[in-house]
Design an enzyme around this catalytic site. Structure first.
Site, PDB file in Angstrom:
ATOM      1  N   ARG A  39      14.912 -35.169  82.342  1.00 18.52           N
ATOM      2  CA  ARG A  39      15.406 -34.036  83.545  1.00 18.52           C
ATOM      3  C   ARG A  39      16.638 -34.674  84.177  1.00 18.52           C
ATOM      4  O   ARG A  39      17.462 -33.721  84.632  1.00 18.52           O
ATOM      5  CB  ARG A  39      14.170 -33.787  84.258  1.00 18.52           C
ATOM      6  CG  ARG A  39      13.005 -32.734  83.919  1.00 18.52           C
ATOM      7  CD  ARG A  39      12.232 -32.434  84.730  1.00 18.52           C
ATOM      8  NE  ARG A  39      11.508 -31.405  84.329  1.00 18.52           N
ATOM      9  CZ  ARG A  39      10.267 -30.929  84.602  1.00 18.52           C
ATOM     10  NH1 ARG A  39       9.534 -31.757  85.698  1.00 18.52           N
ATOM     11  NH2 ARG A  39       9.728 -29.720  84.226  1.00 18.52           N
ATOM     12  N   LYS A  49      -1.878 -27.800  84.139  1.00 14.06           N
ATOM     13  CA  LYS A  49      -1.453 -26.719  85.285  1.00 14.06           C
ATOM     14  C   LYS A  49      -2.464 -25.486  85.007  1.00 14.06           C
ATOM     15  O   LYS A  49      -1.801 -24.416  84.408  1.00 14.06           O
ATOM     16  CB  LYS A  49      -0.167 -26.418  85.565  1.00 14.06           C
ATOM     17  CG  LYS A  49       0.459 -27.676  86.026  1.00 14.06           C
ATOM     18  CD  LYS A  49       1.907 -27.826  86.386  1.00 14.06           C
ATOM     19  CE  LYS A  49       2.544 -28.995  86.887  1.00 14.06           C
ATOM     20  NZ  LYS A  49       4.138 -28.720  86.855  1.00 14.06           N
ATOM     21  N   GLY A  77       8.038 -30.389  81.584  1.00 16.88           N
ATOM     22  CA  GLY A  77       8.359 -31.701  81.907  1.00 16.88           C
ATOM     23  C   GLY A  77       7.849 -32.595  81.158  1.00 16.88           C
ATOM     24  O   GLY A  77       8.466 -33.330  80.409  1.00 16.88           O
ATOM     25  N   GLY A 132       6.379 -23.958  83.241  1.00 18.91           N
ATOM     26  CA  GLY A 132       6.180 -22.939  83.860  1.00 18.91           C
ATOM     27  C   GLY A 132       7.275 -21.808  84.014  1.00 18.91           C
ATOM     28  O   GLY A 132       6.993 -20.626  83.907  1.00 18.91           O
TER      29      GLY A 132
HETATM   30  N1  LIG Z   1      -7.945 -32.221  77.952  1.00 19.98           N
HETATM   31  C1  LIG Z   1      -7.054 -32.636  79.188  1.00 19.98           C
HETATM   32  N2  LIG Z   1      -7.652 -33.030  79.999  1.00 19.98           N
HETATM   33  C2  LIG Z   1      -6.759 -33.538  81.214  1.00 19.98           C
HETATM   34  N3  LIG Z   1      -5.464 -33.389  81.113  1.00 19.98           N
HETATM   35  C3  LIG Z   1      -4.962 -33.091  80.241  1.00 19.98           C
HETATM   36  C4  LIG Z   1      -5.474 -32.494  79.050  1.00 19.98           C
HETATM   37  N4  LIG Z   1      -4.909 -32.359  78.114  1.00 19.98           N
HETATM   38  C5  LIG Z   1      -3.492 -32.492  78.435  1.00 19.98           C
HETATM   39  N5  LIG Z   1      -3.278 -32.982  79.651  1.00 19.98           N
HETATM   40  C6  LIG Z   1      -2.332 -33.473  80.533  1.00 19.98           C
HETATM   41  O1  LIG Z   1      -1.624 -32.465  80.994  1.00 19.98           O
HETATM   42  C7  LIG Z   1      -0.660 -33.087  81.361  1.00 19.98           C
HETATM   43  C8  LIG Z   1       0.900 -32.427  81.348  1.00 19.98           C
HETATM   44  O2  LIG Z   1       0.398 -30.854  82.009  1.00 19.98           O
HETATM   45  P1  LIG Z   1       1.418 -29.702  82.505  1.00 19.98           P
HETATM   46  O3  LIG Z   1       2.114 -30.427  83.595  1.00 19.98           O
HETATM   47  O4  LIG Z   1       0.831 -28.562  82.560  1.00 19.98           O
HETATM   48  O5  LIG Z   1       2.693 -29.655  81.119  1.00 19.98           O
HETATM   49  P2  LIG Z   1       4.145 -29.433  81.233  1.00 19.98           P
HETATM   50  O6  LIG Z   1       4.703 -30.318  82.132  1.00 19.98           O
HETATM   51  O7  LIG Z   1       4.543 -29.659  79.806  1.00 19.98           O
HETATM   52  O8  LIG Z   1       4.382 -27.970  81.601  1.00 19.98           O
HETATM   53  C9  LIG Z   1      -0.164 -34.383  81.041  1.00 19.98           C
HETATM   54  O9  LIG Z   1      -0.194 -35.313  81.887  1.00 19.98           O
HETATM   55  C10 LIG Z   1      -1.433 -34.453  80.118  1.00 19.98           C
HETATM   56  O10 LIG Z   1      -2.233 -35.551  80.113  1.00 19.98           O
HETATM   57  O1  LIG Z   2       6.953 -29.896  86.255  1.00 21.45           O
HETATM   58  C1  LIG Z   2       7.288 -28.915  86.679  1.00 21.45           C
HETATM   59  O2  LIG Z   2       7.038 -27.692  85.909  1.00 21.45           O
HETATM   60  P1  LIG Z   2       6.435 -27.720  84.519  1.00 21.45           P
HETATM   61  O3  LIG Z   2       5.157 -28.755  84.458  1.00 21.45           O
HETATM   62  O4  LIG Z   2       5.757 -26.334  84.377  1.00 21.45           O
HETATM   63  O5  LIG Z   2       7.243 -28.054  83.435  1.00 21.45           O
HETATM   64  C2  LIG Z   2       8.600 -28.654  87.679  1.00 21.45           C
HETATM   65  O6  LIG Z   2       9.033 -29.705  88.054  1.00 21.45           O
HETATM   66  C3  LIG Z   2       7.838 -27.516  88.647  1.00 21.45           C
HETATM   67  O7  LIG Z   2       6.704 -28.386  89.550  1.00 21.45           O
HETATM   68  P2  LIG Z   2       5.649 -27.698  90.205  1.00 21.45           P
HETATM   69  O8  LIG Z   2       4.634 -27.092  88.936  1.00 21.45           O
HETATM   70  O9  LIG Z   2       5.052 -28.720  90.621  1.00 21.45           O
HETATM   71  O10 LIG Z   2       6.072 -26.607  90.863  1.00 21.45           O
END
Ligand SMILES: Nc1ncnc2c1ncn2[C@@H]1O[C@H](COP(=O)(O)OP(=O)(O)O)[C@@H](O)[C@H]1O
Ligand SMILES: O=C(OP(=O)(O)O)[C@H](O)COP(=O)(O)O
Length: 403
Positions: free
Chosen positions: A37, A202, A360, A384
């Site tokens: 990033r 999330k 991310g 997101g």
């Molecule tokens: N089954 C699970 N239980 C708990 N955490 C999980 C599980 N599968 C994935 N994760 C966690 O989800 C996190 C990423 O989620 P998220 O922030 O939603 O993704 P992104 O940043 O790609 O949008 C990672 O740190 C991973 O360890």
């Molecule tokens: O990591 C982020 O989003 P992402 O996990 O959906 O890629 C962005 O930095 C936004 O963070 P936020 O979901 O805490 O507002």
């Protein structure tokens, strides 16, 4: 939207330019494990600095609760930005206080400063317009011009994303312009079959986007933390897995609608389950068992998709023409639970589809698991944000840059 090149043509020499970036990088013990990033916003910062701007870079990191918390300091990201730029990058230890004011006042033309985590101030994320506005007023004192380039946060109606650009002349940075250019292709002219893979942690954010995706994708493959709310909605025991109980009715409705409309909603058929969340610091070997998705023991949590699911999902990706993937399907930070995420990444690489990886952690997973970034069509810095863009929603951080 005014582009960065149009802004540069107007002249930025000597001007204080506030760059809202997304430097929300993964950290382990204060060390950045993936700097993607930071590298992604580097061209915008470089262009401005080369043109003689006094660049004030701002971002959030993690989700601190509106007060300073050293665990979420942007100091490591500022240091890494300095290394990448090959220049001294000043760091302010607050966001709008004396350190920020003095640091910005001391900048000379072409110099870069990073201010501390915006979310250390409750005004940044407040739902109250006046509170957010008051914080934006303080941020506006630090700059003459605003450049929005934190793509990962454009779906957040936050002070630095939404309210600040209304208070300053503004332009869109190079990263956001590129991201939107690629994602537009997935809304305007998507080639089918269109497969969406959703995982991550999330859960409530992501369950909310499924509504729209059901009308757009041909197949939806569910993994990661959100899978367990679906399995629970099917009537399965999910033990101590991540579960969003308040969303179960909604998820049941999604499953009904998918069946009615012929969208394939595919859930894990097996998972790796353990009594303990793995130690991400020592990476000590995990103790887990592979169980069918309807047989998760009451004292265990699902931490990755199992081998049968990996094969099933790979087969659902193999004949796709377009794939969008957001969210690791397991706790990939631990080697014993990285197999599912690796299998999804490999399936994307092996397919001839146009592939987009967003988020991310998803982008970090692809890189830290050793995949070549060029093997994917596009790696988006926002999970997101890209999901909400694909939903067709008006994103606050993009709307604010218009006009
Ligand atoms: N089954 C699970 N239980 C708990 N955490 C999980 C599980 N599968 C994935 N994760 C966690 O989800 C996190 C990423 O989620 P998220 O922030 O939603 O993704 P992104 O940043 O790609 O949008 C990672 O740190 C991973 O360890
Ligand atoms: O990591 C982020 O989003 P992402 O996990 O959906 O890629 C962005 O930095 C936004 O963070 P936020 O979901 O805490 O507002």
């Amino acid at each position: 939207m005014k582009t960065i090149d149009e802004l540069l043509a107007e002249g930025v020499k000597g001007k204080r330019v506030f760059v809202r970036a997304d430097l929300n990088v993964p950290l382990a013990e204060g060390t950045i494990t993936d700097d993607g990033r930071i590298r992604a916003v580097q061209p915008t910062i470089e262009k401005l600095a080369e043109a003689g701007a006094r660049v004030v870079v701002a971002s959030h990191l993690g989700r601190p609760q509106g007060a300073p918390d050293p665990a979420f300091s942007l100091a490591p990201a500022a240091a890494r930005l300095g290394e990448l730029l090959g220049a001294d990058v000043a760091f302010a230890t607050d966001t709008v206080g004396s350190s920020a004011k003095e640091t910005v006042a001391a900048l000379t033309d072409g110099q870069v400063a990073v201010i501390e985590n915006l979310r250390f101030n409750a005004g940044e994320t407040s739902k109250d317009d006046a509170e957010r506005g008051a914080f934006a007023d303080q941020l506006a004192e630090l700059a003459d011009v605003y450049v929005g380039d934190g793509f990962g946060a454009v779906h957040r109606k936050h002070a630095s994303v939404f309210d600040l650009p209304a208070r300053l002349p503004h332009a869109v940075g190079q990263l956001i312009a590129t991201e939107v250019g690629v994602l537009k292709k997935l809304t305007d002219e998507v080639k089918r079959p269109y497969v969406v893979v959703l995982g991550g942690a999330k859960v409530s954010d992501k369950l909310a986007v499924i509504d729209e995706l059901l009308g757009k994708a041909d197949r939806l493959l569910i993994g990661g933390g959100m899978a367990y709310t679906f399995l629970y909605a099917k009537g399965y025991e999910v033990g101590i897995s991540l579960l969003q109980k308040d969303q179960v009715d909604k998820v049941k409705e999604y499953m009904r609608r998918a069946e009615e409309t012929g969208v394939e909603l595919v859930l894990p058929v097996d998972v790796l389950a353990s009594t303990d969340f793995p130690d991400l610091k020592t990476k000590a070997p995990a103790v887990f068992e592979t169980v069918d998705a309807d047989k998760i023991p009451a004292d265990k949590e699902g931490l990755d998709i199992g081998p049968k699911t990996r094969e099933l999902y790979a087969s659902k990706i193999a004949d796709a023409a377009t794939v969008f993937w957001n969210g690791p399907v397991g706790v990939f930070e631990h080697p014993d639970y990285a197999g599912g995420t690796r299998a999804i990444a490999q399936a994307l690489v092996d397919s001839s589809a146009f592939t987009v990886v967003g988020g991310g952690d998803s982008a970090a997973a692809v890189r830290t698991l050793g995949f070549d970034e060029n093997a994917f069509g596009h790696i988006s810095t926002g999970g997101g944000a890209s999901l909400e863009y694909l939903e067709g929603k008006t994103l606050p951080g993009l709307a604010a840059l218009e006009g």
